[in-house]
Design an enzyme around this catalytic site. Structure first.
Site: not given
Ligand code: NDP
Ligand code: PYC
Length: 338
Positions: A47-48, A188
């Site tokens: 996703s990133h 996602e």
């Molecule tokens: P995920 O739900 O994919 O994962 C979240 C975290 O939980 C990860 O550290 C992951 O580790 C861990 N995890 C997942 N499954 C398990 C499990 N079964 N047991 C233990 N740990 C687990 O993340 P999101 O989809 O919520 O976010 C994805 C990315 O999007 C993030 O990196 C976030 O910074 C980015 N983002 C950026 C934004 C921005 O504005 N810049 C806005 C929103 C999100 P692992 O990777 O090892 O699975």
């Molecule tokens: O995945 O929600 C997201 C997001 C917003 C800005 C950057 N990533």
């Protein structure tokens, strides 16, 4: 894996950097962005990863990000360091301030890095992981743009507001988590739309505020916070600390400024760093050894630590190269040829 192409990390990073240079980014920003995006692909964080390249290019073309503003570090010797990003992408600003942040936290016990006026599209784990590598625990957060309804509400107001944490571990990968405070990251939802797959129940509302599993309707409506009222409150805290408190835009303000969710949003970011040694000084037990006891107890129950999947994906990518789909390669070819 039949239609996959394998690239080395170096080759992938170089190709992304070339695309950004052609797209108008200065060498500093093109290099910083390509490192973060290639690291996302390497670690299986789609996703990133490469998918973000076009959004960054669109943002440059729309004139909504400075392609070349040099970040400026402002350090008055206090616990609060500030990077003025000047409307450029956040990644180079973080790289500029990270070491100073870690050193200040080691000196004072606790320090903060504020990044103001940055365009932000990236995952936060590269930042807390880098800081953990410098020996400090770190907590990073930022708003996004208004795409998430508060729990019990009907319309987008909060951002997907990511929260990431890193804890240093001797002789191994740090403990790191990093997640959106929405049920899923917006990326996602977009990936589900592209794949023609319905969303799981409970992820989103449509434009009329009704629950939906249609990714297109969700993108036009609102996502939901994770954990109901709990995620909603954590997301609100991020708006307050990393928006209001640092004198920067909230997610609502970021969307008003941008006028669309198809470009990367501009706002601020807050990164806190802690020295575990300083906090534990004079108390019984070594904080790092005590942390290991906790991690062992978690793993001892068969649970996995966050980032374990990511580190395993990294091992594979470093040994065998990074696997890209035919569509991703076609995208890089097309963008390189522009
Ligand atoms: P995920 O739900 O994919 O994962 C979240 C975290 O939980 C990860 O550290 C992951 O580790 C861990 N995890 C997942 N499954 C398990 C499990 N079964 N047991 C233990 N740990 C687990 O993340 P999101 O989809 O919520 O976010 C994805 C990315 O999007 C993030 O990196 C976030 O910074 C980015 N983002 C950026 C934004 C921005 O504005 N810049 C806005 C929103 C999100 P692992 O990777 O090892 O699975
Ligand atoms: O995945 O929600 C997201 C997001 C917003 C800005 C950057 N990533």
């Amino acid at each position: 894996m039949t239609d996959m192409t394998i690239l080395s990390m170096e080759a992938l990073t170089r190709r992304i950097e070339t695309v950004f240079r052609k797209g108008g980014l200065s060498p500093l920003h093109a290099a910083a962005l390509s490192r973060v995006i290639a690291a996302g692909e390497r670690d299986g964080c789609k996703s990133h990863g490469v998918y973000r390249v076009e959004g960054c290019l669109r943002t440059i073309k729309a004139g909504k990000v400075s392609p070349d503003a040099e970040p400026i570090l402002r350090d008055d010797g206090s616990a609060v360091l500030r990077v003025a990003a000047g409307g450029a992408f956040s990644c180079a600003g973080f790289e500029l301030g990270a070491l100073a942040l870690a050193e200040r936290a080691k000196k004072l016990g606790l320090a903060a890095l504020v990044i103001n006026d940055c365009t932000h599209f990236s995952a936060l784990w590269p930042e807390v992981e880098a800081l953990a590598g410098m020996g400090v625990a770190a907590l990073a957060m930022c708003p996004s743009y208004a795409t998430v309804a508060p729990s019990g509400g009907t319309a987008a107001l909060l951002g997907t507001n990511p929260l990431a944490f890193g804890w240093p571990r001797q002789g191994g990968h740090p403990y790191v988590f990093d997640f959106a405070t929405s049920v899923a990251a917006r990326g996602e939802i977009e990936l589900h739309r592209r794949a023609g797959k319905p969303l799981p129940e409970g992820w989103a509302l449509d434009a009329a505020g009704r629950p939906t599993t249609d990714p297109a309707a969700a993108l036009a409506g609102a996502m939901l916070p994770f954990g109901g009222h709990k995620g909603s409150a954590i997301s609100t805290m991020i708006e307050l600390l990393a928006g209001v408190m640092i004198g920067d835009l909230t997610s609502r303000g970021a969307l008003d400024f941008l006028g669309t969710t198809t470009l990367a949003p501009q706002h601020g970011e807050l990164i806190l760093a802690f020295s575990p040694e300083r906090f534990a000084a004079g108390r019984p037990g070594d904080p790092f050894a005590r942390a290991e006891t906790l991690f062992e107890a978690i793993a001892g129950q068969g649970a996995r630590l966050p980032s374990q999947r990511r580190f395993k994906a990294r091992e594979g990518s470093l040994a065998e190269g990074v696997a890209l789909t035919a569509a991703e390669i076609e995208q890089l070819d097309r963008l390189e040829a522009l």
